[in-house]
Design an enzyme around this catalytic site. Structure first.
Site, short mmCIF file in Angstrom:
data_model
loop_
_atom_site.label_atom_id
_atom_site.label_comp_id
_atom_site.label_asym_id
_atom_site.label_seq_id
_atom_site.Cartn_x
_atom_site.Cartn_y
_atom_site.Cartn_z
N TYR A 1 0.83 -1.20 0.00
CA TYR A 1 0.00 0.00 0.00
C TYR A 1 0.88 1.26 0.00
O TYR A 1 0.63 2.19 -0.79
CB TYR A 1 -0.91 -0.02 1.23
CG TYR A 1 -1.92 1.11 1.29
CD1 TYR A 1 -3.02 1.11 0.45
CD2 TYR A 1 -1.76 2.16 2.20
CE1 TYR A 1 -3.95 2.14 0.50
CE2 TYR A 1 -2.69 3.18 2.26
CZ TYR A 1 -3.78 3.17 1.41
OH TYR A 1 -4.70 4.19 1.47
N LYS B 1 0.99 4.15 -2.97
CA LYS B 1 0.58 5.53 -2.73
C LYS B 1 1.75 6.51 -2.90
O LYS B 1 1.56 7.64 -3.36
CB LYS B 1 -0.03 5.66 -1.34
CG LYS B 1 -1.36 4.91 -1.20
CD LYS B 1 -2.39 5.38 -2.22
CE LYS B 1 -3.76 4.74 -2.01
NZ LYS B 1 -4.77 5.22 -2.98
#
Length: 253
Positions: A157, A161
Site C-alpha cells: 500500500y 501511494k
C-alpha cells in the site's frame, strides 16, 4: 475570500464510487452541478450511490469495472464519453489495502494492490487526457499519508501511494504547458468500508499499528471529498502538481 465549487455543465468520472470516499466525492460533485460516470466493481453499491444522487437531483450513469484489468480502465473513460459526449474531470479514488507481514505477503495481493492503486490511475489518465485537454479539465488522484511515512505491514500500500504522489508530479511537469491540471490529495485514516474491513496480520505488533492513528483521530470523509471536488473544478485553478495532505497531523513529525 470565498471559494465556490461550480461544476455546472461538466462531466466527471469517479472511481470507487460504490461506497466510502468515492461515494462522498460523487455527492460533492453532483451537489456542485456535475454529471457523473460512477465506476466500481460493486454494482449494488453503484446503484445505491446513483439513487442518492438522483434524490439530490444529480445525473449519473454507472459503469461496472474491475480496474485491476488494464482494458477496463480505457473502457470506463469510453463509457463516460459515450454517455455524455465530453469529459472535464477524472477522480481516481478507487483503492485497496491488504495488511500482511512482508515475508508472507502473497504475490497476488501485492500485484492487485499495485494494479488498482497505481496502474489503474495511470491507465485511466492515459485514456482521459485527450478529452481533458480539449475541455481544459483536471485529474485528481487519491494518495495517502502512507505515501510519506513507512507503515508496518503495509509495504504494498505504501509503495502504491508513494508512486501516486510522484506520478502526479511527473505528469504535472509533462503537461506544464498544456491546458490540464493534475493534482492529488493524501488523506489520513478515514471511517470507510476499507477501515471497517481492517484485518491486522496474525502476530502483528499493535503498538506499531497505533503509531498511524494520530493524536486527533480520523479524518472526516466529507472534508477530503470537498477538497477533491475543489481540485476537480475551476476553483482549483491555482493547483497543479500539488499533493494536498489532509491527515490531522499524522505526517507532521
Amino acid at each position: 475570500m470565498s471559494i465556490k465549487i461550480d461544476m455546472t455543465g461538466k462531466v466527471a468520472v469517479v472511481t470507487g464510487a460504490a461506497s466510502g470516499l468515492g461515494r462522498a466525492v460523487a455527492l460533492s460533485l453532483a451537489g456542485a452541478g456535475a454529471q457523473l460516470c460512477l465506476v466500481d466493481l460493486n454494482p449494488e453499491g453503484l446503484e445505491e450511490t446513483r439513487g442518492l444522487l438522483g434524490a439530490a437531483g444529480g445525473e449519473a450513469r454507472v459503469h461496472v469495472a474491475d480496474l485491476s484489468e488494464p482494458a477496463a480502465c480505457a473502457g470506463a473513460i469510453t463509457a463516460a464519453v459515450d454517455a455524455f459526449g465530453r469529459l472535464h474531470a477524472l477522480c481516481n479514488v478507487a483503492g485497496v489495502i491488504y495488511l500482511a507481514n512482508s515475508h508472507e505477503m502473497p504475490e497476488a495481493l501485492w500485484a492487485r494492490t499495485i494494479a488498482v492503486n497505481l496502474t489503474a490511475p495511470f491507465l485511466l489518465s492515459q485514456a482521459a487526457i485527450p478529452h481533458l485537454l480539449e475541455a481544459q479539465g483536471a485529474i485528481v488522484n487519491v494518495a495517502s499519508s502512507a505515501a510519506f511515512i513507512g507503515e508496518a505491514y503495509a509495504a504494498a500500500y505504501c509503495a502504491s501511494k508513494a508512486g501516486i504522489v510522484n506520478m502526479t508530479k511527473a505528469m504535472a511537469m509533462e503537461y506544464q504547458r498544456k491546458p490540464i491540471r493534475i493534482n492529488a490529495v493524501a488523506p489520513g485514516g478515514m471511517i470507510t468500508n476499507i477501515a471497517k474491513d481492517f484485518r491486522p496480520p496474525e502476530g502483528c505488533d499493535f503498538d506499531l499499528l497505533k503509531r498511524y492513528t494520530g493524536f486527533r483521530g480520523t479524518v472526516e470523509v466529507e472534508d477530503v471529498a470537498e477538497m477533491i471536488a475543489l481540485l476537480a473544478s475551476d476553483a482549483g485553478r491555482g493547483f497543479h502538481g500539488s499533493c494536498v495532505t489532509i491527515d490531522a497531523g499524522i505526517t507532521a513529525g
